[in-house]
Design an enzyme around this catalytic site. Structure first.
Site, PDB file in Angstrom:
ATOM      1  N   ALA A 130      35.308  39.118  51.620  1.00  0.00           N
ATOM      2  CA  ALA A 130      33.506  38.068  51.305  1.00  0.00           C
ATOM      3  C   ALA A 130      33.359  37.906  50.236  1.00  0.00           C
ATOM      4  O   ALA A 130      32.999  39.013  48.658  1.00  0.00           O
ATOM      5  CB  ALA A 130      32.399  38.723  51.956  1.00  0.00           C
ATOM      6  N   GLU A 364      32.117  36.424  38.883  1.00  0.00           N
ATOM      7  CA  GLU A 364      31.251  36.162  38.708  1.00  0.00           C
ATOM      8  C   GLU A 364      31.465  34.137  39.301  1.00  0.00           C
ATOM      9  O   GLU A 364      31.158  33.428  38.861  1.00  0.00           O
ATOM     10  CB  GLU A 364      30.274  35.641  37.068  1.00  0.00           C
ATOM     11  CG  GLU A 364      29.500  37.048  37.088  1.00  0.00           C
ATOM     12  CD  GLU A 364      28.128  36.587  36.957  1.00  0.00           C
ATOM     13  OE1 GLU A 364      28.171  35.806  38.049  1.00  0.00           O
ATOM     14  OE2 GLU A 364      27.341  37.280  36.851  1.00  0.00           O
ATOM     15  N   GLU A 368      37.823  28.097  39.599  1.00  0.00           N
ATOM     16  CA  GLU A 368      38.049  27.220  40.782  1.00  0.00           C
ATOM     17  C   GLU A 368      36.497  26.708  41.593  1.00  0.00           C
ATOM     18  O   GLU A 368      36.262  25.507  41.846  1.00  0.00           O
ATOM     19  CB  GLU A 368      39.664  27.440  41.714  1.00  0.00           C
ATOM     20  CG  GLU A 368      40.585  27.450  41.310  1.00  0.00           C
ATOM     21  CD  GLU A 368      40.884  28.233  40.427  1.00  0.00           C
ATOM     22  OE1 GLU A 368      41.608  28.222  39.695  1.00  0.00           O
ATOM     23  OE2 GLU A 368      40.347  29.859  40.402  1.00  0.00           O
TER      24      GLU A 368
END
Length: 380
Positions: A130, A364, A368
């Site tokens: 994730a 952070e 993209e």
């Protein structure tokens, strides 16, 4: 429009610049070579009140604004990307969520020591599966009695090994539509079951502590849940918006350092009987670098100003983070090119700027993801 800094902002910038140049700069190469987190430097940063710049005095802070904080990040980042990153993360990701969303009790217990500079904080969001897909969080928190029991794993977490507390995100339930509820929990560093490993061998920002966090039946009182239990996802998105301003400021610092070194070298280095700064090929590189640094800095100031005014700043913080991080990389790359073979050598430092700058295009929210955020704000 008034682009002038206030007297307080100018004073803070000068104070941080003097500290950075006199205390951090002489050790920057060693910090990078040895991958050593400069714990003593952060104690000094704390004593100067820099860890509490954007927090009210009632919580031990300096009562400054986001612009002042961004200036501090830029000046520290200008001499050492590692120290700049850990400083930015401690304030914008570690302490800020507690200030934004914490209860009064949480602020007194956890924020006040951080704002006073008595320790650092960390923010555990990213997991092995994730990253950009933060909604795919797999860490779980189960409420049993008066305690949440947390199990999961976090990776690439800044400052975790040296943190007083770590705010971690975890799935705490299901919404009516079947999607996960993601909440944030304040976990004190000494909580049983919390294991921290700092074994990463990084390309850049090597002196900034980066850790893997393993949570095995970690128990925290239910009072440690941060903010609205059902709005944890939105809370950390807001936290990231603010964090992107600080990463952008760090990018400006690295870009400015690259320009400073390249300009000084170009004036000293002679080829064909004259300084290479006389050659148009070099002049154009320096002109582009100077232009982009100034544009990036102005974008940071605008995003910070919007935040301070309580106005929407998601798009502008994405602008700033995207442009400043890519400017930092371009500027460092050009600085190496202007230095020629010397730029490839560690002692000239510009090669470190390139390695440090690369992370800013990833952490952070990748470049993209920033473009995706901007596109969505455009209504795409």
């Amino acid at each position: 429009m008034n682009f002038e800094l206030t007297k307080e902002q100018e004073m803070t910038r000068k104070m941080v610049r003097d500290f950075a140049e006199n205390v951090i700069q002489p050790r920057a190469i060693d910090i990078d070579i040895n991958s050593k987190f400069p714990e003593d430097i952060f104690k000094e940063i704390g004593k100067l009140g820099l860890l509490g710049i954007p927090f009210p005095e009632e919580y031990g802070g300096a009562g400054g604004d986001t612009i002042t904080y961004a200036l501090a990040v830029e000046e520290i980042g200008r001499v050492c990307g590692s120290t700049g990153l850990s400083y930015a993360a401690a304030v914008s990701l570690g302490a800020s969520p507690i200030y934004y969303f914490g209860t009064e009790e949480q602020k007194q217990e956890f924020l006040v020591p951080l704002a006073k500079g008595e320790g650092l904080a960390s923010f555990g969001l990213t997991e092995p599966n994730a990253g950009s897909d933060a909604g795919g969080t797999q860490t779980r928190a189960e409420l049993i009695g008066d305690e949440y029991i947390i199990n999961g794993e976090k990776c690439w977490i800044t400052n975790a090994e040296y943190a007083r507390s770590i705010t971690v995100t975890a799935v705490s339930g299901k919404r009516e539509d079947g999607k996960n509820i993601i909440s944030a929990f304040i976990v004190p560093r000494d909580t049983p079951g919390l294991k921290i490993n700092s074994n990463y061998d990084k390309m850049g920002v090597r002196g900034s502590n980066t850790s893997e966090i393993i949570l095995e039946d970690v128990k925290v009182p239910k009072e440690n849940i941060l903010g609205d239990p059902k709005k944890g996802f939105g809370q950390f998105l807001y936290t990231l918006d603010g964090g992107r301003i600080s990463i952008a400021a760090l990018g400006v610092g690295i870009a400015q350092a690259s320009l400073d070194r390249a300009l000084a070298y170009a004036k000293e280095r002679k080829q064909f009987g004259q300084p290479i700064s006389n050659f148009q090929a070099i002049q154009f590189k320096l002109a582009d670098m100077a232009m982009e640094v100034e544009l990036a800095r102005n974008m940071v100031f605008k995003a910070a100003w919007l935040k301070d005014q309580g106005k929407p700043f998601t798009k502008e913080s994405a602008y700033a983070k995207l442009f400043a991080s890519e400017t930092a990389f371009r500027s460092a790359n050009q600085a190496i090119q202007i230095h020629g073979g010397y730029g490839y050598m560690r002692e000239y430092e510009v090669e470190r700027y390139l390695r440090d700058a690369k992370l800013l295009e990833i952490g952070e929210g990748t470049s993209e993801i920033q473009r995706l955020v901007i596109a969505r704000k455009l209504g795409c």
